[in-house]
Enzyme design. Structure first.
Site, mmCIF file in Angstrom:
data_model
loop_
_atom_site.group_PDB
_atom_site.id
_atom_site.type_symbol
_atom_site.label_atom_id
_atom_site.label_comp_id
_atom_site.label_asym_id
_atom_site.label_seq_id
_atom_site.Cartn_x
_atom_site.Cartn_y
_atom_site.Cartn_z
ATOM 1 C CB SER A 143 59.473 50.187 -107.326
ATOM 2 O OG SER A 143 59.512 51.325 -107.340
ATOM 3 N NE ARG A 158 53.653 39.189 -106.413
ATOM 4 C CZ ARG A 158 52.718 39.827 -106.145
ATOM 5 N NH1 ARG A 158 52.053 39.722 -104.763
ATOM 6 N NH2 ARG A 158 51.893 40.604 -106.766
ATOM 7 C CG ASP A 196 55.745 55.178 -110.261
ATOM 8 O OD1 ASP A 196 54.713 54.642 -109.781
ATOM 9 O OD2 ASP A 196 56.532 54.545 -111.065
#
Length: 471
Positions: A143, A158, A196
């Site tokens: 994530s 990043r 997700d």
């Protein structure tokens, strides 16, 4: 100036008309098509190709793995697919030690690989899955911002959420993870980078019965909001020609697209923009972006209401026992201290003199209230939540309209949903459906639409992403 008249003005400002819904659908389709063509429009919808090209139908069998690095915890789970829309889930959660969040990519991924190794030894030591020399397929939910170039390839752009491992930026996280699994001789192939929202779509496709139609959209309405849907490969123009031709040669006709719809209408051409929305946006680290999410998702609903209450106090019509802003209870002055869970309690309070609301506000904000104030707060809560649910209808209706989902008079369509707001906020799904009936889909389309909760979307869905990998 009375409390009632001020509240009525705000409630009216938060009303979402049929015209706004229909303009919203048109605008969403315009931005979505532009996003499928290229990434040039920085105000558009990202429409990220996921390289997930097969949607489960519930008949799949076998054991798949999922790993989820979503923040300070790392979750490993196995999903036993029974081939009859049912599954068995085993999972194990480990905390990421603080020192690993700012160490090296080797140290972090070595730790993650060791947790997968322990999980397999604990739960699948003598598994028939690997007895024939085959490896487990694993879907990896990572994530953090990545550029995905294939189902099982993604470069880290990043770090967020408190991680800071500079040597990992620019690397393919799947390759790094796989190299550490291989070093430990763990019989696992990282087959897919999962998202997700995509997981929600796949999990609902697997568990849903075909009586309710094909699952076309997966969506999340929780702390944040996002959606994914199945698009014709030929419509995703920004995929490089050589990649598209290769996929076509493999018989691929569709691909799941992650819309990242939290960014819908950042320019506010159709989304409402009250002074309270402006104030909330000012408090965020990404001012001017994710404007749709800031009006719809659970993270922001309580904060919008908090700003309204502080404003009504400043006008002298509420909490008059407090002389100035500084004398208000500390929690009412603290950003993000009013949780959307409190709003859900206020929404359905039918107790005498709204005593449940009184108790809730005292506990959460240390805020004493009069009956008149509580009635006003309930009215405002319902206006904020209803606006959220009505706006939530726009992307769902737009995707179904854009993909001509209701072609054929006996077609039923299923939408898989996950997240605390859509699952637990009282009446959210009903209000959302009321709004969908007012869009271009119409009441006829809305009647043929099923919105169902996809349980364990992120774990089961991540595992199912791995099924798209061609053996």
């Amino acid at each position: 100036m009375s409390l009632d008249s001020e509240v009525d003005k705000i409630v009216q400002e938060f009303h979402v008309s049929e015209e706004v819904l229909q303009k919203g659908v048109d605008r969403f389709i315009e931005l979505a098509k532009s996003g499928l063509n290229s990434d040039e429009d920085k105000y558009g919808l990202p429409m990220i190709p996921t390289y997930v090209t097969s949607i489960p139908d519930g008949k799949e069998k076998g054991v798949l793995l999922a790993a989820d690095l979503g923040g300070t915890n790392f979750r490993v789970c196995s999903v036993q697919l029974n081939g009859d829309h049912t599954f068995k889930l085993i999972q194990q959660k480990s905390h990421i030690p603080a020192e690993l969040m700012s160490s090296t990519s080797d140290e972090l991924f070595s730790y993650l690989a060791s947790k997968v190794e322990v999980f397999l030894k604990t739960h699948h030591e003598n598994s028939t899955e690997t007895s024939n020399g085959k490896k487990f397929k694993l879907g990896f939910t990572f994530s953090f911002p990545v550029t995905q170039s294939a189902l099982n390839a993604g470069t880290l752009l990043r770090w967020t959420k408190g991680f800071n491992i500079p040597d990992c930026v620019g690397k393919d996280v799947v390759k790094v993870f796989q190299s550490h699994l291989d070093a430990l001789k763990v019989p696992v192939t990282v087959s897919a980078l999962a998202n997700d929202t995509v997981g929600t779509l796949l999990a609902r496709s697997y568990t849903g019965s075909n009586k309710e139609g094909t699952t076309l959209v997966g969506c999340i309405f929780g702390t944040g909001t996002n959606g994914a849907y199945n698009e014709k490969l030929e419509n995703i123009k920004k995929i490089p020609d050589d990649v598209r031709e290769k996929l076509k040669a493999q018989g691929v006709t569709h691909m799941v697209v992650n819309t990242e719809w939290g960014s819908f209408d950042n320019q506010l051409k159709v989304l409402p923009n009250s002074k309270y929305d402006v104030q909330v946006d000012e408090l965020t680290s990404n001012k001017g972006f994710h404007m749709f999410e800031k009006r719809v998702s659970g993270m922001f609903l309580g904060e919008i209401l908090r700003h309204i209450l502080v404003d009504l106090h400043s006008k002298g019509v509420m909490f008059t026992q407090y002389s100035g802003y500084e004398s208000l209870p500390h929690r009412l002055r603290t950003p993000w201290d009013l949780d959307s869970e409190v709003l859900s309690l206020i929404e359905i309070d039918d107790s005498t003199k709204l005593q449940a609301t009184e108790l809730s506000l005292r506990q959460s904000l240390r805020l004493p209230t009069t009956v008149e104030e509580r009635l006003a707060i309930q009215k405002l809560t319902r206006a904020v939540a209803k606006r959220s649910a009505y706006l939530a209808a726009i992307p769902i209706a737009a995707l179904l309209h854009m993909t001509e989902a209701f072609k054929g008079h006996n077609i039923e369509v299923d939408v898989g949903a996950d997240g605390s707001v859509v699952e637990f906020y009282p009446g959210f799904r009903t209000m959302m459906r009321d709004a969908i009936a007012q869009t271009q889909i119409g009441s006829q389309g809305e009647r043929r639409l099923h919105v169902n909760i996809a349980k364990d979307g992120s774990s089961v869905g991540a595992a199912l992403c791995a099924l798209s990998e061609k053996d």
